[in-house]
Design a protein around this motif. Sequence first.
Motif, short mmCIF file in Angstrom:
data_model
loop_
_atom_site.label_atom_id
_atom_site.label_comp_id
_atom_site.label_asym_id
_atom_site.label_seq_id
_atom_site.Cartn_x
_atom_site.Cartn_y
_atom_site.Cartn_z
N GLY A 8 136.05 -39.54 -17.16
CA GLY A 8 136.06 -39.20 -18.49
C GLY A 8 137.34 -38.98 -19.27
O GLY A 8 138.19 -38.55 -18.75
N ILE A 37 138.35 -42.87 -28.37
CA ILE A 37 136.82 -42.44 -28.51
C ILE A 37 136.47 -41.41 -29.25
O ILE A 37 137.24 -40.28 -29.51
CB ILE A 37 136.75 -41.92 -26.92
CG1 ILE A 37 137.04 -43.05 -25.98
CG2 ILE A 37 135.50 -41.13 -26.94
CD1 ILE A 37 137.23 -42.55 -24.35
N GLY A 111 136.19 -48.13 -17.03
CA GLY A 111 135.44 -47.94 -15.83
C GLY A 111 134.19 -46.91 -16.02
O GLY A 111 134.35 -46.14 -16.80
N ALA A 136 135.11 -34.95 -15.69
CA ALA A 136 135.15 -34.50 -16.97
C ALA A 136 134.35 -35.37 -17.87
O ALA A 136 134.55 -35.87 -18.74
CB ALA A 136 136.44 -34.33 -17.61
N ALA A 197 129.27 -30.47 -39.69
CA ALA A 197 128.61 -30.53 -38.32
C ALA A 197 127.30 -29.67 -38.86
O ALA A 197 127.41 -28.52 -39.05
CB ALA A 197 129.31 -30.23 -37.12
N ALA A 242 124.45 -35.18 -31.00
CA ALA A 242 124.64 -34.72 -29.54
C ALA A 242 123.71 -33.57 -29.30
O ALA A 242 123.10 -32.99 -30.02
CB ALA A 242 125.92 -33.96 -29.27
N PHE A 245 121.99 -29.40 -26.11
CA PHE A 245 123.59 -28.88 -25.54
C PHE A 245 123.47 -28.02 -24.06
O PHE A 245 124.20 -28.53 -23.33
CB PHE A 245 123.89 -27.76 -26.48
CG PHE A 245 124.46 -28.11 -27.85
CD1 PHE A 245 125.02 -29.18 -27.98
CD2 PHE A 245 124.07 -27.40 -28.85
CE1 PHE A 245 125.55 -29.73 -29.24
CE2 PHE A 245 124.35 -27.97 -30.20
CZ PHE A 245 124.96 -29.12 -30.46
N TYR A 266 127.59 -26.03 -19.86
CA TYR A 266 127.61 -25.81 -21.60
C TYR A 266 126.42 -24.86 -22.03
O TYR A 266 125.35 -25.34 -21.58
CB TYR A 266 127.89 -27.14 -22.35
CG TYR A 266 128.37 -27.02 -23.67
CD1 TYR A 266 129.51 -26.56 -23.90
CD2 TYR A 266 127.50 -27.46 -24.71
CE1 TYR A 266 130.05 -26.51 -24.94
CE2 TYR A 266 128.04 -27.30 -25.86
CZ TYR A 266 129.21 -26.90 -26.29
OH TYR A 266 129.97 -26.95 -27.36
N GLY A 272 132.20 -22.69 -31.52
CA GLY A 272 133.24 -23.56 -31.59
C GLY A 272 134.21 -23.41 -30.48
O GLY A 272 135.50 -23.45 -30.81
N LEU A 275 135.96 -26.98 -26.79
CA LEU A 275 137.53 -27.73 -26.52
C LEU A 275 138.27 -26.69 -25.57
O LEU A 275 139.09 -27.11 -24.92
CB LEU A 275 138.27 -27.97 -27.86
CG LEU A 275 137.54 -29.35 -28.34
CD1 LEU A 275 137.98 -29.49 -30.08
CD2 LEU A 275 137.67 -30.64 -27.65
C1 LIG Z 1 127.97 -31.04 -33.28
C2 LIG Z 1 129.02 -30.51 -32.09
C3 LIG Z 1 130.13 -29.55 -32.76
C4 LIG Z 1 131.14 -28.99 -31.92
N1 LIG Z 1 132.04 -28.12 -32.51
C5 LIG Z 1 133.17 -27.92 -32.03
C6 LIG Z 1 134.06 -27.00 -32.49
O1 LIG Z 1 134.21 -26.92 -33.71
N2 LIG Z 1 135.12 -26.65 -31.64
C7 LIG Z 1 135.02 -26.81 -30.19
O2 LIG Z 1 135.97 -26.53 -29.55
N3 LIG Z 1 134.14 -27.48 -29.55
C8 LIG Z 1 133.00 -28.09 -30.35
N4 LIG Z 1 132.17 -28.76 -29.73
C9 LIG Z 1 131.97 -28.88 -28.23
C10 LIG Z 1 133.12 -30.17 -27.80
O3 LIG Z 1 132.77 -31.44 -28.75
C11 LIG Z 1 133.05 -30.46 -26.24
O4 LIG Z 1 132.78 -29.17 -25.71
C12 LIG Z 1 133.98 -31.29 -25.73
O5 LIG Z 1 134.13 -32.60 -26.38
C13 LIG Z 1 134.03 -31.34 -24.56
O6 LIG Z 1 134.84 -32.28 -24.05
P1 LIG Z 1 134.75 -33.15 -22.53
O7 LIG Z 1 135.98 -33.89 -22.41
O8 LIG Z 1 134.59 -32.15 -21.43
O9 LIG Z 1 133.60 -33.94 -22.77
P2 LIG Z 1 133.46 -35.22 -23.82
O10 LIG Z 1 134.19 -35.04 -24.98
O11 LIG Z 1 131.94 -35.50 -23.90
O12 LIG Z 1 133.96 -36.53 -22.89
C14 LIG Z 1 133.54 -36.98 -21.59
C15 LIG Z 1 133.99 -38.46 -21.49
O13 LIG Z 1 133.21 -38.77 -20.16
C16 LIG Z 1 133.07 -40.34 -20.58
N5 LIG Z 1 131.87 -40.67 -19.57
C17 LIG Z 1 130.76 -40.49 -19.48
N6 LIG Z 1 130.01 -40.92 -18.38
C18 LIG Z 1 130.97 -41.63 -17.46
C19 LIG Z 1 131.10 -42.08 -16.31
N7 LIG Z 1 130.17 -42.52 -15.84
N8 LIG Z 1 132.37 -42.34 -15.68
C20 LIG Z 1 133.50 -42.21 -16.27
N9 LIG Z 1 133.45 -41.61 -17.68
C21 LIG Z 1 132.56 -41.16 -18.22
C22 LIG Z 1 132.43 -40.31 -21.74
O14 LIG Z 1 132.57 -41.74 -22.14
C23 LIG Z 1 133.45 -39.36 -22.34
O15 LIG Z 1 134.64 -40.07 -23.18
C24 LIG Z 1 131.20 -29.29 -30.50
C25 LIG Z 1 129.99 -30.08 -29.87
C26 LIG Z 1 129.24 -30.81 -30.82
C27 LIG Z 1 127.89 -31.31 -30.03
#
Ligand SMILES: Cc1cc2nc3c(=O)[nH]c(=O)nc-3n(C[C@H](O)[C@H](O)[C@H](O)COP(=O)(O)OP(=O)(O)OC[C@H]3O[C@@H](n4cnc5c(N)ncnc54)[C@H](O)[C@@H]3O)c2cc1C
Length: 348
Positions: A8, A37, A111, A136, A197, A242, A245, A266, A272, A275
């Motif tokens: 990820g 992305i 990949g 991740a 959002a 998305a 949740f 989650y 918010g 991140l």
């Molecule tokens: C509408 C909305 C509003 C939000 N507002 C906020 C905000 O204002 N502030 C804040 O802090 N958070 C906010 N969030 C939450 C925040 O977007 C997420 O918590 C954050 O993106 C999590 O990051 P992550 O890297 O864990 O996951 P992601 O950002 O989802 O990244 C996961 C990655 O894994 C990859 N992946 C999937 N499957 C595979 C696989 N099989 N092999 C390899 N890679 C794979 C995906 O392509 C992706 O790039 C919000 C979420 C939403 C939906």
Amino acid sequence: MIDLLVAGAGPTGLTAAIAAATRGMQVVVVDPHPGTIDKACGEGMMPATVDALAALGVHPKGRPFHGIRYLRGDVIAQAPLPTPGLGVRRLVLHDALSARADALGVRRVVGRVDGLRQDADGVEAAGFRARWMIAADGLRSPTRRLLALDAPSRWPRRYGLRRHARIAPWSDTVDVTWADDAEAYVTPVGEDLVGIAFLFGDRARAADRGAPGSAYDRMLARFPHLADRLAEAPDASSVRGAGPFATASRRRVAGRVLLVGDAAGYLDAITGEGLKLGVLGAVCAVDALASGHPRRWERDWRHLWRPYAWATGALLLASRPRPLRRALPRLTRDVPFAMRAMVGWVAG
Ligand SMILES: Cc1cc2nc3c(=O)[nH]c(=O)nc-3n(C[C@H](O)[C@H](O)[C@H](O)COP(=O)(O)OP(=O)(O)OC[C@H]3O[C@@H](n4cnc5c(N)ncnc54)[C@H](O)[C@@H]3O)c2cc1C
């Protein structure tokens, strides 16, 4: 054999890769999506997230915000942040993280983790063998499923939609407007760009069923003040969604695999903090690996998770009964220390 395989390339995965590379580890990140992305997100980074990224040499260009405002009709409740947060377009955040990862020698590969084997010395996935793996891979984490760690969540289903509008931000705060069955978040992310959002549950979806227009337009219509303000503003991105949740994992550590970010569990985007959980969690997980005590990540995750779950859970519960939901902005305005305490809580 490499030191660390990261599944990820979202903010969590890239932060983990950067943290590991700064400790001299050989790191590969795999993600099925090539290039920059994007993802549905409110794009508001809390001060703790901004600080953690700066400590790793990541300085995305965004628009600082200085507080949070709750709005309903003419009622405005506002609380300042202890230090500024940053509204950052996800594309900008991804590029800043990728550039730092590349500079540190991290290999980024297109990949997908769709199978996994581990033994006493290492883990094999996506064509790589590594001493450790950080999963991740987001809310619906395929790695979590492969490890049979998916757990049921008891929270009601909620969803998100986002789009950007080309308009100068009208406030240096993140504005949260409360309607009866949805919230609208407006985050300044650039000189002439705001992110919008919407968060909502099944009640709003059911009410919308069969109604004309796109799901995003139907959501916007629930917020007439916002719709008026955006009437002349051109759309600056396509709609992304998305949800649901709430996801849960039985554990965060399974042999040589550590689950981090949304993949670790989650609840909701209402405060918010996603991140923050992902970025701070990535640093802690890498620390645990570097110290030779990977199991410490489970304990550290709980330290991060509990305050998030308390604030998010409390807000979700308080905003469910309609009368309380309608009164929430007024209550927070009339009891300002409560709002300041909550904003301070989620900021740090
Ligand atoms: C509408 C909305 C509003 C939000 N507002 C906020 C905000 O204002 N502030 C804040 O802090 N958070 C906010 N969030 C939450 C925040 O977007 C997420 O918590 C954050 O993106 C999590 O990051 P992550 O890297 O864990 O996951 P992601 O950002 O989802 O990244 C996961 C990655 O894994 C990859 N992946 C999937 N499957 C595979 C696989 N099989 N092999 C390899 N890679 C794979 C995906 O392509 C992706 O790039 C919000 C979420 C939403 C939906």
